[in-house]
Design a protein around this motif. Sequence first.
Motif, PDB file in Angstrom:
ATOM      1  N   PHE A  17       5.216   1.968   0.725  1.00 11.59           N
ATOM      2  CA  PHE A  17       6.063   2.620  -0.272  1.00 11.59           C
ATOM      3  C   PHE A  17       6.805   3.824   0.321  1.00 11.59           C
ATOM      4  CE2 PHE A  17       3.880   0.361  -3.815  1.00 11.59           C
ATOM      5  CZ  PHE A  17       5.025  -0.025  -4.499  1.00 11.59           C
ATOM      6  N   VAL A  18       6.206   4.491   1.297  1.00 17.21           N
ATOM      7  CA  VAL A  18       6.916   5.582   1.975  1.00 17.21           C
ATOM      8  C   VAL A  18       8.158   5.042   2.670  1.00 17.21           C
ATOM      9  CG1 VAL A  18       6.804   7.268   3.848  1.00 17.21           C
ATOM     10  CG2 VAL A  18       4.881   7.051   2.275  1.00 17.21           C
TER      11      VAL A  18
ATOM     12  N   TYR B  92       1.204  -1.056  -9.566  1.00 16.84           N
ATOM     13  CA  TYR B  92       0.344  -1.338  -8.422  1.00 16.84           C
ATOM     14  C   TYR B  92      -0.850  -0.392  -8.312  1.00 16.84           C
ATOM     15  CZ  TYR B  92       4.336  -4.209  -7.140  1.00 16.84           C
ATOM     16  OH  TYR B  92       5.341  -5.140  -7.147  1.00 16.84           O
TER      17      TYR B  92
ATOM     18  N   ASN C 295       0.841  -1.192   0.000  1.00 19.29           N
ATOM     19  CA  ASN C 295       0.000   0.000   0.000  1.00 19.29           C
ATOM     20  C   ASN C 295       0.880   1.246   0.000  1.00 19.29           C
ATOM     21  OD1 ASN C 295       0.962   0.227   2.589  1.00 19.29           O
ATOM     22  ND2 ASN C 295      -1.037   0.204   3.593  1.00 19.29           N
ATOM     23  N   ASP C 296       0.268   2.402   0.054  1.00 17.47           N
ATOM     24  CA  ASP C 296       1.032   3.652  -0.043  1.00 17.47           C
ATOM     25  C   ASP C 296       1.958   3.861   1.152  1.00 17.47           C
ATOM     26  OD1 ASP C 296      -1.505   3.975   1.344  1.00 17.47           O
ATOM     27  OD2 ASP C 296      -0.983   6.082   1.543  1.00 17.47           O
TER      28      ASP C 296
ATOM     29  N   HIS D  66       5.390  10.584  -0.750  1.00 17.63           N
ATOM     30  CA  HIS D  66       6.252   9.875  -1.702  1.00 17.63           C
ATOM     31  C   HIS D  66       7.109  10.862  -2.498  1.00 17.63           C
ATOM     32  CE1 HIS D  66       2.613   7.273  -1.152  1.00 17.63           C
ATOM     33  NE2 HIS D  66       3.573   6.431  -0.819  1.00 17.63           N
TER      34      HIS D  66
ATOM     35  N   MET E 282       4.933   2.341  -8.600  1.00 13.34           N
ATOM     36  CA  MET E 282       3.755   2.532  -7.761  1.00 13.34           C
ATOM     37  C   MET E 282       2.479   2.628  -8.583  1.00 13.34           C
ATOM     38  SD  MET E 282       4.888   5.221  -4.775  1.00 13.34           S
ATOM     39  CE  MET E 282       3.178   5.371  -4.233  1.00 13.34           C
ATOM     40  N   GLU E 283       2.464   3.572  -9.495  1.00 13.33           N
ATOM     41  CA  GLU E 283       1.254   3.794 -10.291  1.00 13.33           C
ATOM     42  C   GLU E 283       1.181   2.855 -11.481  1.00 13.33           C
ATOM     43  OE1 GLU E 283      -1.433   7.648 -11.575  1.00 13.33           O
ATOM     44  OE2 GLU E 283       0.701   7.915 -11.170  1.00 13.33           O
TER      45      GLU E 283
ATOM     46  N   ILE F  11      -1.154   2.635  -7.476  1.00 10.96           N
ATOM     47  CA  ILE F  11      -1.145   3.485  -6.277  1.00 10.96           C
ATOM     48  C   ILE F  11      -0.622   4.852  -6.694  1.00 10.96           C
ATOM     49  CG2 ILE F  11      -0.194   3.836  -3.973  1.00 10.96           C
ATOM     50  CD1 ILE F  11       0.123   0.798  -3.761  1.00 10.96           C
ATOM     51  N   LYS F  12      -1.475   5.836  -6.624  1.00 10.91           N
ATOM     52  CA  LYS F  12      -1.074   7.189  -7.011  1.00 10.91           C
ATOM     53  C   LYS F  12      -0.177   7.789  -5.942  1.00 10.91           C
ATOM     54  CE  LYS F  12      -3.029  11.291  -9.133  1.00 10.91           C
ATOM     55  NZ  LYS F  12      -4.274  11.978  -9.533  1.00 10.91           N
ATOM     56  N   PRO F  13       1.029   8.235  -6.311  1.00  9.86           N
ATOM     57  CA  PRO F  13       1.926   8.814  -5.307  1.00  9.86           C
ATOM     58  C   PRO F  13       1.315  10.025  -4.609  1.00  9.86           C
ATOM     59  CG  PRO F  13       3.105   8.365  -7.346  1.00  9.86           C
ATOM     60  CD  PRO F  13       1.649   8.178  -7.648  1.00  9.86           C
ATOM     61  N   LYS F  14       1.554  10.101  -3.303  1.00  4.05           N
ATOM     62  CA  LYS F  14       1.065  11.218  -2.502  1.00  4.05           C
ATOM     63  C   LYS F  14       2.232  12.147  -2.160  1.00  4.05           C
ATOM     64  CE  LYS F  14      -2.728   8.531  -0.521  1.00  4.05           C
ATOM     65  NZ  LYS F  14      -3.353   7.983   0.712  1.00  4.05           N
TER      66      LYS F  14
END
Length: 499
Positions: free
Chosen positions: A365-366, A392, A361-362, A400, A388-389, A394-397
């Motif tokens: 990744f952090v 997986y 999950n996000d 990230h 990530m995107e 998962i849109k980077p926040k």
Amino acid sequence: MVDPVEYFEQNDIPRSWSFRISSLVSENRSEEAIGLFKAMLVSGDRPNFVTVLSVVKAVGSLGSKDLACGIHGYSIKTGLIDSQVAIVTALVGVYSCWDMRSAWKLFNRARNKDVVMCSAMVFACVSNGEHSEALKLFKEMLLCGILPNHVTLSSILPVCAGLVKPNLGREIHGYSIKRSLYCHTILWNSILDMYSKCRDLEAALRVFKHMQNKDMVSWRIMIRGCVVNNKPKKALEIFRELRAYSAEKLDEYIMQERPNEFTFVSLLLACTSLDAIELGESVHSQITKNGYSTNTFLTSALIDMYCKFGRTRQGKSVFDENTTNDFVCWSSMINGYAINGCGNEVLECFSDMLSHGIEPNDVIFVSVLSACSHCGLEYEGWRWFLAMEAKYCIKPKLAHYACMVDMLSRQGNVEEALEFVNKMPMEPDKRIWGAILAGCRNSYGCNEVLEFVAKKLISLDPENTNYYVVLSNMYAEQGRWEEAEKLRNMIDTKSLKKV
């Protein structure tokens, strides 16, 4: 469906339908109880309200909407819904699990509301987060002359914490004393919990001190309350008292009511806050002794504790001992390596997690990107950031992006970092600008970027004098004395606080 004749011939139980059905319900054999109820109806025997009440409880444990509607309809047809308050109360509890609208409808239509029914409705409201409605109903009870009992008060006290109404909680506390309800431990536990959650730990400790009939829930609430209110020393002190109390009263009750996983998680947090590694190891031994070694949340908490003490090997041992590791444990192990700067171990553990079929999950990744940044693993950092995107979904926040900016800045690529920031799909925050500023101070010939970034930080956090000092020092080094003096004067005139 259970064969009632065969069942009771084998089990030598008196041939009373009500007794048979209630026995099955008490044994958590709800499906068999309902099957027996159907057999009773087929036989032509008419159930009494005790039988129907047992069936309602069985339906509630199964969570079946169709069965709930069926027994509700039967209660209406036989007139039990109007003559027996206990049936309505039980149905309110069942409906509240998934349909508060029906629960309210049933409650409002009830003719003879008593304290038990009102308490059940208050509890239903609180359980479903309807705190204002629970409080309104509680006030209506008082206006109608229905005196709340210890169950009502125990149900309404969480509202005081949820709505942050400590004064109301104190009033209820006083009311319970006036009504001599202090013999009910469940009520005093609710009072403890209310004070703890309202950040009045001193009041909670006073109540706890004078409690005569503490149970394990009382101790758990106080330990957790101390941790949440940033009193880890007190939490450990109470745990020591608990151990002494348990040793003193080695009766069957205490042995059955041993500390649970939530108590131990609170204690591990307290040990971590106090840097009390020896106490943490003692708590670890208690966890093993009490049979919680395979509990996911405790495994995770132990890994966190050992890794925050820098003992990654012990954290890994705890991780390896638990053969049922799930996402929470993997996340704790990866984060544990990350905070200790073990970049290669982070990547290895992360790859192992993926090979076990556990999706990241996000948050994970952090940890991965942060480890890559701190350990100079630029290639791996970009690889996982881009995956990530792309791989997986998962849109980077912002967190990230902050890791990537920090990674570039640590490598001295401050201009590339600035370019990366300018292309971000979101507004950068102080973390990101601060990472570039740190990179500028450790690199040569980045004065233009430093000036730009320092001004950005001043606009975002004008009360932080560090940014003024950095910019002023740069001006002084360049011989820009007027600008340097101007910044120094700004610090003095605004009386800014150093962070």
